[in-house]
Write a protein that holds these residues in place. Structure first.
Motif, PDB file in Angstrom:
ATOM      1  N   GLU A 452       0.659  -1.246  -0.189  1.00 28.04           N
ATOM      2  CA  GLU A 452       0.090  -0.179   0.036  1.00 28.04           C
ATOM      3  C   GLU A 452       0.725   1.154   0.015  1.00 28.04           C
ATOM      4  N   ASN A 453       2.007   1.222   0.690  1.00 25.86           N
ATOM      5  CA  ASN A 453       2.650   2.601   0.869  1.00 25.86           C
ATOM      6  C   ASN A 453       3.696   2.770  -0.292  1.00 25.86           C
ATOM      7  N   ASN A 454       3.949   1.909  -1.320  1.00 30.94           N
ATOM      8  CA  ASN A 454       4.642   1.839  -2.327  1.00 30.94           C
ATOM      9  C   ASN A 454       4.361   1.213  -3.394  1.00 30.94           C
ATOM     10  N   PRO A 455       3.118   1.275  -3.864  1.00 28.52           N
ATOM     11  CA  PRO A 455       2.487   0.512  -4.910  1.00 28.52           C
ATOM     12  C   PRO A 455       3.231   0.448  -6.158  1.00 28.52           C
ATOM     13  N   PHE A 456       3.405  -0.737  -6.974  1.00 30.67           N
ATOM     14  CA  PHE A 456       3.537  -1.074  -7.999  1.00 30.67           C
ATOM     15  C   PHE A 456       3.071  -2.372  -8.740  1.00 30.67           C
ATOM     16  N   LYS A 457       2.679  -2.197  -9.847  1.00 31.09           N
ATOM     17  CA  LYS A 457       1.928  -3.333 -10.468  1.00 31.09           C
ATOM     18  C   LYS A 457       2.536  -4.810 -10.489  1.00 31.09           C
ATOM     19  N   TRP A 458       2.663  -5.730  -9.913  1.00 32.33           N
ATOM     20  CA  TRP A 458       3.378  -6.930 -10.064  1.00 32.33           C
ATOM     21  C   TRP A 458       2.884  -7.493 -11.316  1.00 32.33           C
ATOM     22  N   ASP A 459       1.753  -7.349 -11.803  1.00 32.69           N
ATOM     23  CA  ASP A 459       1.022  -8.190 -12.906  1.00 32.69           C
ATOM     24  C   ASP A 459       1.363  -7.335 -14.272  1.00 32.69           C
ATOM     25  N   GLU A 460       2.360  -6.186 -14.140  1.00 37.15           N
ATOM     26  CA  GLU A 460       3.058  -5.362 -15.340  1.00 37.15           C
ATOM     27  C   GLU A 460       4.364  -6.106 -15.605  1.00 37.15           C
ATOM     28  N   ILE A 461       4.901  -6.807 -14.724  1.00 33.67           N
ATOM     29  CA  ILE A 461       6.133  -7.186 -14.724  1.00 33.67           C
ATOM     30  C   ILE A 461       6.483  -8.643 -15.491  1.00 33.67           C
TER      31      ILE A 461
END
Length: 602
Positions: A452-461
């Motif tokens: 939540e505090n540092n979001p990035f999309k795992w599914d875009e990797i």
């Protein structure tokens, strides 16, 4: 004698007399004999040279000495060859005068070729090879005599004891068609100046350097997809380093990257490239590749008392083709490749939790149960967990390495289970546990949850590989081994930490990214004659000089390997057949379990 006779234009039959010398003495260039002062431990010294010159055994030499054309310069050297700190101020001043006058040195003896080969003055080596080690360094047979010309600042033998260039190789290059063609094009003096300048800055092997010079003279230059160059320098403490830089522009070309893990057993990086291309049927040429993250090798598995099935398991995040092959295990950086081709370096961990997917149901391991026991909800532990045991208390403990279930333990009320320093450990209440979802030897379908505090999309990797440590972020050094989990007891047990790498110099490899999208791989050689290697802090300093905004290290040591356009660029200090020749063997890349590969998607 010959340089003096040449200046006086004496024929071979003519004798140098006092009358001839006196009328020309002021115009003659001086000759200096550098030799150590008399001492008990040295059987031969300046006193012996002086006695010989005054003895009358060589009348012409005696005349030159008496007239001051030949002068003896006493030094305080204990070592062979030239050792500047031991020479003394008078000798160093004279050496500077010789350099400024475009003079040259002649060094005599077997070790002359090894002890004077980085002086920034043209010099000649004269001697005879009596010992096997000298023969290996020079690349000529034992008992051979030699006379060798060496341009200023050049080190003819590179990378001993795993040489990529011997003195013989260098000599052949100076007689090659490439050298003669360049000499005729730009002139011998200019060519030798370029060679000397490169020797000081980069230390490029002579054959490669001649190719680079030839390419630079072409009107139509070949477009380099990967810019690579040799590099080197001297640290503030006076010790040398050498290495290779490879640079690509991820914005100029559409680069794609993939991480490949070895099938069955570790291989060197070139072999992993070949294996990956066969497996993936990738038609593109792999332009850039380097060794990846940390793994459990056989030695470590035996040391930890684990079954052989653990060999080759990754010790950090590994995503390939959007599939999680290993969740993050610490709080270390990962090299991340997104589906759109962007690359990033950032710290990763699994504090946000994960989901194990099954055919009938999914089990959620939430952040509130991270490294903490729950009797009612699924909980999980990574290698940042510092206790020696997990609380079982009726839960089913599932040990995984990578994404594969290695062991299932059903606990009783009040029972605890020993922690092991490998992989993620899942703890599932018995009423949630599914025997069809969790089977020993079976891979799990793992989905990582977003922090939540540092979001990035795992599914875009598309691909990601955890290694470390993190070296640079936002253009600043941020090395923090404790924050990344290198100093936990579990980390130290796996040797993934290798805390000595922080302060100990050795072969290192790191990747940096600029704000503009340029990616640079820096490989610093170590354990060879020209390079003591680097600490992590040394790597930071070098990468910052090249403008890196983010940077991280990869698995260091003798396995560090950088491949550009199919060519191994770094110098390994290793050869597995070293017992066959204890003096020198050519370098060969060590085997690794995984590699990162890049290509341009045409």
């Amino acid at each position: 004698m010959q340089p003096i006779r040449a200046q006086l234009k004496l024929t071979i039959e003519e004798e140098l007399t006092e009358e001839v010398l006196q009328s020309n003495v002021d115009s003659l260039e001086k000759i200096y004999i550098f030799i150590h002062e008399p001492r008990i431990t040295k059987w031969f010294s300046s006193a012996n040279i002086k006695e010989y010159l005054e003895s009358g055994k060589e009348p012409e030499l005696g005349l030159l000495y008496k007239a001051g054309v030949v002068q003896i310069v006493e030094t305080k050297q204990w070592s062979e060859g030239v050792h500047f700190p031991q020479m003394g101020p008078k000798a160093i001043k004279i050496l500077r005068d010789i350099k400024e006058a475009n003079g040259f040195l002649i060094t005599n003896g077997e070790y002359s070729a090894m002890m004077t080969d980085i002086i920034e003055i043209d010099h000649f080596h004269i001697g005879k090879v009596l010992y096997e080690m000298t023969a290996k360094i020079m690349g000529i047979p034992k008992d051979s005599g030699f006379i060798q010309f060496v341009p200023a600042a050049v080190r003819t033998t590179l990378a001993y004891p795993t040489p990529i260039q011997t003195a013989k190789d260098f000599n052949l290059a100076l007689k090659s068609d490439d050298f003669n063609a360049l000499k005729n094009t730009i002139g011998e003096k200019e060519l030798l100046k370029i060679i000397s300048t490169d020797a000081i800055k980069n230390g490029t092997p002579i054959v490669k350097l001649l190719e680079q010079i030839k390419e630079g003279l072409k009107k139509t230059k070949t477009v380099e997809k990967v810019k690579s160059s040799f590099a080197g320098g001297v640290y503030s403490d006076g010790l040398p380093w050498s290495g290779v830089l490879a640079e690509i522009d991820t914005k100029k070309h559409k680069w794609k990257f993939a991480a490949h893990i070895a099938n069955k057993e570790p291989k060197n990086v070139p072999a992993l490239i070949k294996e990956y291309k066969q497996k993936s049927k990738n038609p593109n040429k792999i332009e850039l590749a380097w060794n990846g993250g940390y793994i459990l090798n056989p030695e470590l598995v035996g040391k930890l008392g684990l079954p052989e099935t653990y060999i080759g398991s990754p010790l950090g995040l590994l995503i390939m083709n959007n599939k999680v092959f290993c969740p993050p295990l610490f709080n270390k950086p990962a090299f991340i490749i997104y589906k759109n081709g962007d690359v990033d370096i950032r710290k990763v961990n699994c504090e946000a939790g994960l989901i194990v997917k099954g055919k009938q149901k999914n089990i959620v391991f939430s952040s509130k149960n991270y490294n903490k026991h729950s009797d009612s909800e699924a909980c999980f532990y990574d290698l940042s967990y510092s206790e020696e045991t997990f609380k079982g208390n009726g839960n089913v403990i599932i040990r995984i390495a990578g994404n594969t279930v290695k062991q299932i333990i059903k606990t009783k009320a009040g029972e605890s289970v020993p922690a092991i320093s490998v992989g993620i450990t899942l703890s599932v209440p018995s009423n949630i546990f599914s025997s069809t979802m969790f089977k020993e030897g079976m891979p799990l379908d793992i989905q990582l949850l977003e922090p939540e505090n540092n979001p990035f999309k795992w599914d875009e990797i598309s691909y990601a590989i955890e290694a470390g440590p993190m070296l640079i972020d936002s253009g600043k050094q941020i090395l923090n081994m404790e924050d990344e989990g290198w100093k936990t007891s579990n980390s130290i047990k796996t040797q993934a930490a290798r805390l000595d790498f922080t302060d100990m110099r050795g072969p290192k490899i790191a990747v940096g990214i600029t704000k503009e999208g340029k990616l640079m791989v820096l490989m610093v050689n170590g354990r060879i004659r020209e390079s003591v290697g680097a600490t992590h802090f040394d790597m930071v300093d070098i990468l910052l000089k090249y403008g890196m905004d983010k940077a991280m290290g990869f698995d260091p040591g003798g396995s560090s390997t950088l491949v550009v356009d199919g060519n191994i660029m770094n110098i390994s200090p290793y050869n597995k057949n070293y017992e066959k020749d204890i003096y020198s063997l050519p370098p060969e890349p060590r085997f690794v379990a995984n590699a990162i590969m890049g290509w341009i998607d045409d």
